[in-house]
Design a protein around this motif. Structure first.
Motif, PDB file in Angstrom:
ATOM      1  N   HIS A   8     -11.764   7.089  -1.422  1.00  0.00           N
ATOM      2  CA  HIS A   8     -11.656   7.923  -2.627  1.00  0.00           C
ATOM      3  C   HIS A   8     -12.897   8.788  -2.801  1.00  0.00           C
ATOM      4  O   HIS A   8     -12.801   9.950  -3.204  1.00  0.00           O
ATOM      5  CB  HIS A   8     -11.413   7.037  -3.859  1.00  0.00           C
ATOM      6  N   GLY A  27       1.590   9.201  -2.657  1.00  0.00           N
ATOM      7  CA  GLY A  27       1.435   7.747  -2.538  1.00  0.00           C
ATOM      8  C   GLY A  27       0.337   7.283  -3.466  1.00  0.00           C
ATOM      9  O   GLY A  27      -0.544   6.505  -3.089  1.00  0.00           O
ATOM     10  N   SER A  29       0.252   5.345  -5.946  1.00  0.00           N
ATOM     11  CA  SER A  29       0.249   3.927  -6.324  1.00  0.00           C
ATOM     12  C   SER A  29      -0.107   3.758  -7.809  1.00  0.00           C
ATOM     13  O   SER A  29       0.573   4.311  -8.656  1.00  0.00           O
ATOM     14  CB  SER A  29      -0.697   3.179  -5.391  1.00  0.00           C
ATOM     15  N   ASP A  50       4.673   8.923  -6.163  1.00  0.00           N
ATOM     16  CA  ASP A  50       4.867   7.677  -5.416  1.00  0.00           C
ATOM     17  C   ASP A  50       6.345   7.320  -5.448  1.00  0.00           C
ATOM     18  O   ASP A  50       7.036   7.615  -6.428  1.00  0.00           O
ATOM     19  CB  ASP A  50       4.033   6.535  -6.005  1.00  0.00           C
ATOM     20  N   ILE A  51       6.808   6.681  -4.388  1.00  0.00           N
ATOM     21  CA  ILE A  51       8.215   6.276  -4.322  1.00  0.00           C
ATOM     22  C   ILE A  51       8.468   5.105  -5.266  1.00  0.00           C
ATOM     23  O   ILE A  51       9.587   4.874  -5.710  1.00  0.00           O
ATOM     24  CB  ILE A  51       8.590   5.914  -2.857  1.00  0.00           C
ATOM     25  N   ASP A  52       7.420   4.385  -5.589  1.00  0.00           N
ATOM     26  CA  ASP A  52       7.506   3.186  -6.417  1.00  0.00           C
ATOM     27  C   ASP A  52       7.119   3.518  -7.861  1.00  0.00           C
ATOM     28  O   ASP A  52       5.950   3.500  -8.235  1.00  0.00           O
ATOM     29  CB  ASP A  52       6.571   2.118  -5.820  1.00  0.00           C
ATOM     30  N   GLY A  85       9.052   9.797  -6.508  1.00  0.00           N
ATOM     31  CA  GLY A  85       9.749  10.565  -5.487  1.00  0.00           C
ATOM     32  C   GLY A  85       9.227  10.204  -4.116  1.00  0.00           C
ATOM     33  O   GLY A  85       8.197   9.546  -3.988  1.00  0.00           O
ATOM     34  N   SER A  86       9.959  10.627  -3.090  1.00  0.00           N
ATOM     35  CA  SER A  86       9.562  10.313  -1.716  1.00  0.00           C
ATOM     36  C   SER A  86       8.984  11.535  -1.012  1.00  0.00           C
ATOM     37  O   SER A  86       9.543  12.632  -1.104  1.00  0.00           O
ATOM     38  CB  SER A  86      10.755   9.800  -0.913  1.00  0.00           C
ATOM     39  N   VAL A  87       7.902  11.320  -0.287  1.00  0.00           N
ATOM     40  CA  VAL A  87       7.266  12.387   0.483  1.00  0.00           C
ATOM     41  C   VAL A  87       8.161  12.902   1.613  1.00  0.00           C
ATOM     42  O   VAL A  87       7.815  13.880   2.263  1.00  0.00           O
ATOM     43  CB  VAL A  87       5.915  11.931   1.074  1.00  0.00           C
ATOM     44  N   ILE A 103      -3.634   9.246   1.147  1.00  0.00           N
ATOM     45  CA  ILE A 103      -4.611   8.210   1.502  1.00  0.00           C
ATOM     46  C   ILE A 103      -3.876   6.910   1.799  1.00  0.00           C
ATOM     47  O   ILE A 103      -3.244   6.336   0.916  1.00  0.00           O
ATOM     48  CB  ILE A 103      -5.629   8.005   0.330  1.00  0.00           C
ATOM     49  N   GLU A 104      -3.959   6.472   3.062  1.00  0.00           N
ATOM     50  CA  GLU A 104      -3.296   5.234   3.501  1.00  0.00           C
ATOM     51  C   GLU A 104      -1.820   5.225   3.102  1.00  0.00           C
ATOM     52  O   GLU A 104      -1.329   4.261   2.509  1.00  0.00           O
ATOM     53  CB  GLU A 104      -4.030   4.004   2.938  1.00  0.00           C
ATOM     54  N   LEU A 105      -1.140   6.293   3.427  1.00  0.00           N
ATOM     55  CA  LEU A 105       0.288   6.412   3.121  1.00  0.00           C
ATOM     56  C   LEU A 105       1.148   6.453   4.387  1.00  0.00           C
ATOM     57  O   LEU A 105       2.135   5.710   4.498  1.00  0.00           O
ATOM     58  CB  LEU A 105       0.537   7.670   2.274  1.00  0.00           C
ATOM     59  N   HIS A 108       2.898   3.607   6.234  1.00  0.00           N
ATOM     60  CA  HIS A 108       3.991   2.896   5.558  1.00  0.00           C
ATOM     61  C   HIS A 108       5.344   3.552   5.840  1.00  0.00           C
ATOM     62  O   HIS A 108       6.368   3.065   5.363  1.00  0.00           O
ATOM     63  CB  HIS A 108       3.744   2.848   4.048  1.00  0.00           C
ATOM     64  N   LEU A 109       5.339   4.654   6.591  1.00  0.00           N
ATOM     65  CA  LEU A 109       6.573   5.382   6.891  1.00  0.00           C
ATOM     66  C   LEU A 109       7.024   5.074   8.321  1.00  0.00           C
ATOM     67  O   LEU A 109       6.188   4.863   9.196  1.00  0.00           O
ATOM     68  CB  LEU A 109       6.340   6.892   6.767  1.00  0.00           C
TER      69      LEU A 109
HETATM   70  N1  SAM Z   1      -3.091   6.019  -1.921  1.00  0.00           N
HETATM   71  C1  SAM Z   1      -3.403   4.775  -2.594  1.00  0.00           C
HETATM   72  C2  SAM Z   1      -4.876   4.509  -2.560  1.00  0.00           C
HETATM   73  O1  SAM Z   1      -5.598   5.245  -1.926  1.00  0.00           O
HETATM   74  O2  SAM Z   1      -5.332   3.540  -3.189  1.00  0.00           O
HETATM   75  C3  SAM Z   1      -2.685   3.547  -2.070  1.00  0.00           C
HETATM   76  C4  SAM Z   1      -1.754   3.702  -0.975  1.00  0.00           C
HETATM   77  S1  SAM Z   1      -0.675   2.282  -0.775  1.00  0.00           S
HETATM   78  C5  SAM Z   1      -1.403   1.478   0.589  1.00  0.00           C
HETATM   79  C6  SAM Z   1       0.757   3.117  -0.144  1.00  0.00           C
HETATM   80  C7  SAM Z   1       1.575   3.757  -1.235  1.00  0.00           C
HETATM   81  O3  SAM Z   1       2.512   4.643  -0.655  1.00  0.00           O
HETATM   82  C8  SAM Z   1       2.357   2.739  -2.063  1.00  0.00           C
HETATM   83  O4  SAM Z   1       2.050   2.909  -3.418  1.00  0.00           O
HETATM   84  C9  SAM Z   1       3.806   3.069  -1.734  1.00  0.00           C
HETATM   85  O5  SAM Z   1       4.668   2.851  -2.826  1.00  0.00           O
HETATM   86  C10 SAM Z   1       3.718   4.541  -1.381  1.00  0.00           C
HETATM   87  N2  SAM Z   1       4.823   5.042  -0.555  1.00  0.00           N
HETATM   88  C11 SAM Z   1       5.408   4.428   0.505  1.00  0.00           C
HETATM   89  N3  SAM Z   1       6.377   5.210   1.005  1.00  0.00           N
HETATM   90  C12 SAM Z   1       6.423   6.338   0.253  1.00  0.00           C
HETATM   91  C13 SAM Z   1       7.219   7.513   0.279  1.00  0.00           C
HETATM   92  N4  SAM Z   1       8.182   7.693   1.171  1.00  0.00           N
HETATM   93  N5  SAM Z   1       6.968   8.469  -0.647  1.00  0.00           N
HETATM   94  C14 SAM Z   1       5.997   8.301  -1.567  1.00  0.00           C
HETATM   95  N6  SAM Z   1       5.218   7.221  -1.629  1.00  0.00           N
HETATM   96  C15 SAM Z   1       5.426   6.241  -0.738  1.00  0.00           C
END
Ligand code: SAM
Length: 234
Positions: A8, A27, A29, A50-52, A85-87, A103-105, A108-109
């Protein structure tokens, strides 16, 4: 400082140097990066996606101004928006930003969704700059734990060469240049060999592409696929 803070801080240092006006964190979070970025006066629009949605909602009210914020004269121009929403999907409200952070996103894809991410972020949103961080798998043997991914939800962890090959392909395809760096230093003498713990690519749009102008043309149908969860004006 812990690694997530270093990542960050890397973004914050970039913001201090480059003074982007419109910033989106993909993402986001629990909005912890947005929480830090709201103190940077040059930013006029700060967006989190974020998707969540449940994760966003946990702490989103912490982004509201505190009464003391109103004593700061230049705060009158900040707007914050949070979207579920989803990236991998386009949304017209996310186009034309100065900075996109991821960042660290991407780890996860699935790899197919990383392709969609590239198209959406670099091809559709076409921001001036993009910061992407992801684990560097070459660093993993330095961790005192069994081999495997750093997190059970990771779909992959890339070596520096793998990250570089994805990034350079994106640059060629969408008209960007990239610089590679990272955070989290290896112990003395091992930095060269293993690299940073988190690898970071800083992308800059080269400009002048016909493609970009076309996307912003009147004939393009505007897509709104994200759900607004929260918005506030300072
Ligand atoms: N970026 C944050 C940080 O730096 O502290 C944390 C990242 S966390 C490891 C990954 C995040 O990506 C989660 O909150 C997850 O819900 C989100 N995520 C996963 N797939 C996604 C998608 N398709 N679109 C948007 N967000 C997504």
């Amino acid at each position: 400082p812990p690694l997530h803070r270093q990542r960050h801080q890397f973004v914050i240092d970039f913001v201090k140097r480059n003074k982007p006006k419109k910033v989106v964190d993909l993402g986001c979070s629990e909005c912890s990066l947005l929480q830090k970025l709201k103190f940077h006066r040059e930013i006029e629009l700060l967006v989190g996606v974020d998707i969540d949605g449940a994760n966003i909602k946990k702490k989103m009210h912490g982004l509201a101004p505190m009464s003391t914020d109103y004593l700061q004269p230049s705060y009158d121009q900040l707007r914050i928006e949070l979207y579920q929403g989803s990236v991998t999907q386009e949304d017209a409200r996310l186009r034309g930003f100065d900075l996109v952070t991821s960042i660290e996103l991407i780890e996860h894809l699935t790899l197919a969704d990383v392709e969609r991410f590239s198209e959406v972020v670099f091809g559709y949103m076409t921001p001036v700059a993009v910061i992407v961080s992801t684990p560097n798998s070459e660093f993993n043997p330095l961790f005192p734990r069994p081999a495997g991914f750093r997190h059970s939800d990771h779909k992959f962890e890339w070596t520096r060469a793998e990250f570089k090959s994805w990034a350079l392909k994106v640059c060629l395809e969408y008209g960007y240049e990239v610089e590679f760096t990272g955070v989290g230093q290896a112990p003395r003498g091992q930095q060269e060999r293993v690299g940073f713990c988190s690898q970071i690519g800083v992308f800059r749009w080269l400009g002048g592409r016909q493609h970009c102008n076309m996307l912003f043309g009147d004939d393009a149908e505007d897509v709104f696929s994200y759900t607004l969860l929260y918005s506030i004006n300072y």
